[in-house]
Design an enzyme around this catalytic site. Structure first.
Site, mmCIF file in Angstrom:
data_model
loop_
_atom_site.group_PDB
_atom_site.id
_atom_site.type_symbol
_atom_site.label_atom_id
_atom_site.label_comp_id
_atom_site.label_asym_id
_atom_site.label_seq_id
_atom_site.Cartn_x
_atom_site.Cartn_y
_atom_site.Cartn_z
ATOM 1 N N LEU A 84 1.155 -1.615 0.258
ATOM 2 C CA LEU A 84 -0.042 -0.134 -0.410
ATOM 3 C C LEU A 84 0.672 0.901 -0.039
ATOM 4 O O LEU A 84 1.993 1.276 0.605
ATOM 5 C CB LEU A 84 -0.874 0.471 1.299
ATOM 6 C CG LEU A 84 -1.767 -1.074 1.506
ATOM 7 C CD1 LEU A 84 -2.663 -1.219 2.676
ATOM 8 C CD2 LEU A 84 -2.836 -0.877 0.138
ATOM 9 N N LYS A 119 -4.138 -0.713 10.830
ATOM 10 C CA LYS A 119 -3.699 -1.696 10.387
ATOM 11 C C LYS A 119 -2.371 -2.508 11.398
ATOM 12 O O LYS A 119 -2.150 -1.891 12.165
ATOM 13 C CB LYS A 119 -2.161 -1.098 9.453
ATOM 14 C CG LYS A 119 -1.768 -0.951 8.470
ATOM 15 C CD LYS A 119 -0.713 0.020 7.294
ATOM 16 C CE LYS A 119 0.117 -0.860 7.114
ATOM 17 N NZ LYS A 119 0.992 -1.307 7.872
ATOM 18 N N ARG A 140 3.432 -13.348 1.607
ATOM 19 C CA ARG A 140 3.508 -12.958 0.616
ATOM 20 C C ARG A 140 4.784 -13.008 -0.399
ATOM 21 O O ARG A 140 4.556 -12.971 -1.801
ATOM 22 C CB ARG A 140 3.792 -11.129 1.299
ATOM 23 C CG ARG A 140 3.505 -10.698 0.428
ATOM 24 C CD ARG A 140 3.865 -9.096 1.170
ATOM 25 N NE ARG A 140 3.217 -7.684 -0.436
ATOM 26 C CZ ARG A 140 4.708 -7.833 -0.532
ATOM 27 N NH1 ARG A 140 5.645 -7.725 -0.057
ATOM 28 N NH2 ARG A 140 4.084 -6.551 -1.429
ATOM 29 N N CYS A 406 34.322 9.578 -6.741
ATOM 30 C CA CYS A 406 34.580 9.203 -8.343
ATOM 31 C C CYS A 406 36.029 10.220 -8.332
ATOM 32 O O CYS A 406 36.551 10.862 -8.510
ATOM 33 C CB CYS A 406 34.295 9.252 -8.999
ATOM 34 S SG CYS A 406 32.811 10.023 -9.514
HETATM 35 S S1 IVH Z 1 -5.504 -4.376 2.678
HETATM 36 C C1 IVH Z 1 -4.343 -4.474 -1.768
HETATM 37 N N1 IVH Z 1 -5.978 -4.665 4.782
HETATM 38 O O1 IVH Z 1 -0.059 -3.749 5.233
HETATM 39 C C2 IVH Z 1 -4.784 -4.971 -0.074
HETATM 40 N N2 IVH Z 1 -3.719 -4.962 3.955
HETATM 41 O O2 IVH Z 1 1.510 -1.997 3.801
HETATM 42 C C3 IVH Z 1 -3.416 -4.658 0.378
HETATM 43 N N3 IVH Z 1 -2.306 -4.095 6.632
HETATM 44 O O3 IVH Z 1 0.994 -6.358 2.993
HETATM 45 C C4 IVH Z 1 -3.840 -5.309 1.339
HETATM 46 N N4 IVH Z 1 -3.890 -4.320 7.834
HETATM 47 O O4 IVH Z 1 0.482 -6.942 5.744
HETATM 48 C C5 IVH Z 1 -4.678 -4.534 3.821
HETATM 49 N N5 IVH Z 1 -6.623 -4.279 6.608
HETATM 50 C C6 IVH Z 1 -5.625 -4.058 6.514
HETATM 51 C C7 IVH Z 1 -4.369 -4.754 6.782
HETATM 52 C C8 IVH Z 1 -3.012 -4.289 6.240
HETATM 53 C C9 IVH Z 1 -2.107 -4.940 7.768
HETATM 54 C C10 IVH Z 1 -1.318 -4.643 6.221
HETATM 55 C C11 IVH Z 1 -0.970 -6.499 5.205
HETATM 56 C C12 IVH Z 1 0.319 -5.316 3.901
HETATM 57 C C13 IVH Z 1 0.861 -4.049 4.249
HETATM 58 C C14 IVH Z 1 1.089 -2.945 2.414
#
Ligand code: IVH
Length: 676
Positions: A84, A119, A140, A406
């Site tokens: 994201l 998050k 992932r 350099c």
């Molecule tokens: S959505 C395309 N939803 O954040 C959508 N991600 O920086 C991507 N994450 O790799 C994921 N809470 O590990 C989504 N409610 C949430 C999330 C979330 C944590 C993490 C996840 C992702 C990372 C993206």
């Protein structure tokens, strides 16, 4: 004990742990008992907690508690797991919404609902269910390919093995976060630097019985591939997840309007300490799935979602020195070496000063007392200087006018868009003439988004450079493995693994190849555009003939800056040598355009004027989704000129002269079967 003795004791312990790790992970050999091993790690961690100046990249607090296995099978995600974009403040959010509205051609007073989800700071996983049964679970990985960690995921009680609900799709990848709650982490905190590392380390154990002992949790929040699913928006999806037996975040909310997003963010940030698990921000997703579909994806992240990070932690420290780092594109970045401080649980000893202008603006000097900020995974930076604490004899910092690597001249480019000189000073060396640029170019070449060579990380590239094992990208494909095997830290197995991962990457897609070259202004998105347009590696190599480069001006999205930069790249003799050596070694795949049989296959389009209810970006993405191609010049290759409101008359006239079909929005939608 004086500092020197403490350091010596610490480094002996680190060396011992390294030796044990190597024996255990590379040679499957346990020299000591688990208890002895744990005791050694605890002693190291205790020393680090007591003496903040102790630091080693080999410390068990930096690397994870137990080193993950490299032996998981790699499996391609049916739908990639993207990351994201980040927002840090209200301004960033306003920009995010503005872009959304522009893309969707919504007017200013429109309201878009968001699903606001705290998050969780853990490790994401994708769970494949077929006919209601949990079949396979993947990490992932690099987003495209994950590792099969099914057995370890099966030890997590929050993950249902079977889902019997009627509306559960026949096939679906349920995605979410694996994490550990703070109270559970306390019980094992002597083994790991933080809860996130604890989750990651436990999840990637080779023995799932070890994983089973760690109380991991799983919260679901999205899906990857799915067969038919009759759900219209994210809130509804989250509700269904609960019905299907998954845990969801209890603080998820549906919200609209930046003001409300901001107050929800503030509330959560205040509540953060009371929540049972670590959260590092809030994720906003456009709620409506049909809008999500229209918005689609940019190179690495969806256009319909963003992560709003919590504000940074900060601490006070002192600048011991200012070093100048030279980046891949020659940018000179000043970095403050500071007295190590603990910022939010992480020991920080470097902080970026961004660029020359920033140093001048804040008048930052060696010896200054400064506030250093660190937010999540973003590089720590110096926010302000405490002038009152400044030593009377301190001197202004003189930014070097020649490249520290350099010795070549440095310049500040004139930026055509802003009509100002850049804030960044750059080394004028072309590519591989400058040692630091060359090393960075090689690091970029092997990086995740480029060749993605497992086991050839940044440190190893530096190490190989110092040992003169590598000077140019092609050297990677001619490594002397006998020599590497004899190096400290390497063994038969690790060399075999490295050789295997390099050989795997001899076949590479054209877009990755172009991106890997590290041409300035050619990021992933532009590399894709160029690859799609040129289709074959031969066409790319032909660009070395100056006149061929102009073909690129036909690509919508590739402008003067990019073309200038590509020209410069091909003018350099070393670059041409690198290309010809790589050409001998690699199998560069032609671009296979997905959906080649779309309705607009083999047709080229150009837009002039404003369309109604659909933005230029969306029209472009719609045409491309249907295998059409957008070009940005009216020439013989153009099939259709789409004319909106207030078009450029000159374009219409040229199109008429060349007998090009001139159509309006309605006719375009008709071609796409989107209209009666
Ligand atoms: S959505 C395309 N939803 O954040 C959508 N991600 O920086 C991507 N994450 O790799 C994921 N809470 O590990 C989504 N409610 C949430 C999330 C979330 C944590 C993490 C996840 C992702 C990372 C993206």
């Amino acid at each position: 004990m004086n500092d020197e003795l403490i350091k010596k004791d610490y480094s002996t312990k680190i060396k011992k742990v390294q030796k044990l790790n190597k024996a255990y992970y590379q040679e499957n050999n346990s020299i000591v008992t688990d208890q002895e091993y744990d005791l050694l790690k605890k002693q190291i961690i205790d020393l680090e907690k007591k003496y903040l100046f102790l630091k080693s990249k080999h410390s068990p607090t930096v690397s994870i508690g137990f080193k993950p296995s490299k032996n998981f099978e790699k499996v391609r995600h049916k739908v990639p797991m993207l990351s994201l974009g980040n927002a840090f403040n209200e301004e960033d959010l306003k920009n995010f919404e503005k872009k959304l509205f522009n893309f969707l051609s919504l007017n200013k007073i429109s309201v878009v609902d968001y699903s606001a989800e705290p998050k969780i700071d853990g490790i994401s996983a994708s769970l494949i269910y077929i006919n209601g049964k949990f079949i396979k679970g993947l990490s992932r990985g690099d987003g495209v390919e994950g590792e099969d960690i099914t057995e370890n995921l099966k030890t997590i009680k929050d993950i249902p093995q079977n889902v019997s609900a009627k509306n559960f799709p026949n096939e679906i990848d349920i995605r979410g976060e694996v994490f550990i709650e703070n109270d559970d982490f306390k019980k094992i905190s002597e083994k790991f630097a933080n809860p996130r590392n604890a989750a990651s380390g436990s999840l990637r154990q080779k023995d799932h019985n070890v994983t089973a002992k760690i109380p991991l949790k799983f919260i679901a929040y999205t899906f990857g591939y799915t067969s038919e699913m009759k759900i219209n928006n994210q809130t509804e999806f989250l509700e269904n997840l609960k019905v299907w037996g998954f845990k969801t975040n209890p603080f998820n909310k549906k919200i609209s309007g930046i003001k409300n997003l901001m107050s929800n963010h503030k509330n959560l940030e205040e509540k953060r300490k009371e929540i049972a698990f670590d959260i590092d921000g809030v994720v906003y997703k456009v709620n409506d799935f049909s809008l999500q579909k229209r918005l689609g994806f940019a190179a690495n992240a969806p256009r319909w979602a963003i992560a709003h990070k919590f504000s940074a932690n900060s601490s006070i420290s002192e600048i011991i020195n200012i070093e100048i780092q030279v980046g891949r594109t020659g940018a000179l970045t000043p970095v403050a070496k500071i007295k190590p401080v603990n910022i939010g649980g992480v020991i920080v000893s470097n902080a970026t000063l961004h660029n020359e202008d920033e140093i001048i603006r804040k008048d930052i000097r060696i010896g200054d007392t400064v506030t250093v900020e660190r937010a999540g995974d973003v590089i720590p930076h110096v926010v302000s200087v405490d002038i009152k604490k400044r030593n009377k004899n301190s001197k202004k910092f003189n930014f070097p006018l020649i490249c520290p690597s350099c010795g070549n001249k440095t310049v500040k480019d004139y930026n055509e868009t802003t009509k100002k000189k850049d804030a960044v000073r750059r080394c004028t060396s072309e590519g591989y003439e400058c040692e630091k640029i060359a090393i960075e170019k090689i690091k970029h070449f092997v990086s995740k988004e480029a060749f993605n060579i497992d086991g050839l990380g940044k440190r190893i590239v530096e190490n190989f450079w110092n040992l003169k094992l590598i000077r140019f990208p092609q050297d990677i494909f001619n490594f002397n493995y006998d020599k590497i095997e004899k190096l400290e830290g390497w063994g038969k197995l690790s060399v075999k693994n490295l050789k295997f991962s390099i050989e795997k990457k001899i076949t590479i897609s054209l877009d990755r190849f172009i991106y890997a070259l590290g041409i300035r202004h050619i990021g992933q998105e532009n590399a894709k555009l160029i690859a799609k347009h040129l289709k074959t590696a031969d066409n790319f190599f032909k660009l070395s003939k100056d006149k061929n480069i102009e073909i690129l001006s036909n690509i919508d999205g590739i402008g003067k800056t990019q073309i200038q930069s590509i020209k410069k790249f091909f003018l350099n003799k070393t670059n041409l040598d690198v290309l010809s050596e790589l050409k001998k070694k690699l199998k560069i795949q032609n671009m296979i355009l997905i959906n080649d049989k779309g309705l607009l296959n083999n047709k080229t389009f150009m837009l002039t004027g404003k369309l109604n209810g659909i933005s230029r970006a969306e029209a472009k993405s719609l045409i491309e989704q249907n295998s059409g191609k957008i070009i940005s010049n009216v020439n013989k290759k153009l099939n259709y000129l789409i004319v909106g409101e207030k078009p450029t008359i000159k374009k219409i006239n040229t199109a008429r002269e060349l007998n090009i079909k001139i159509i309006d929005q309605k006719e375009l939608l008709k071609m796409l079967n989107k209209l009666g």
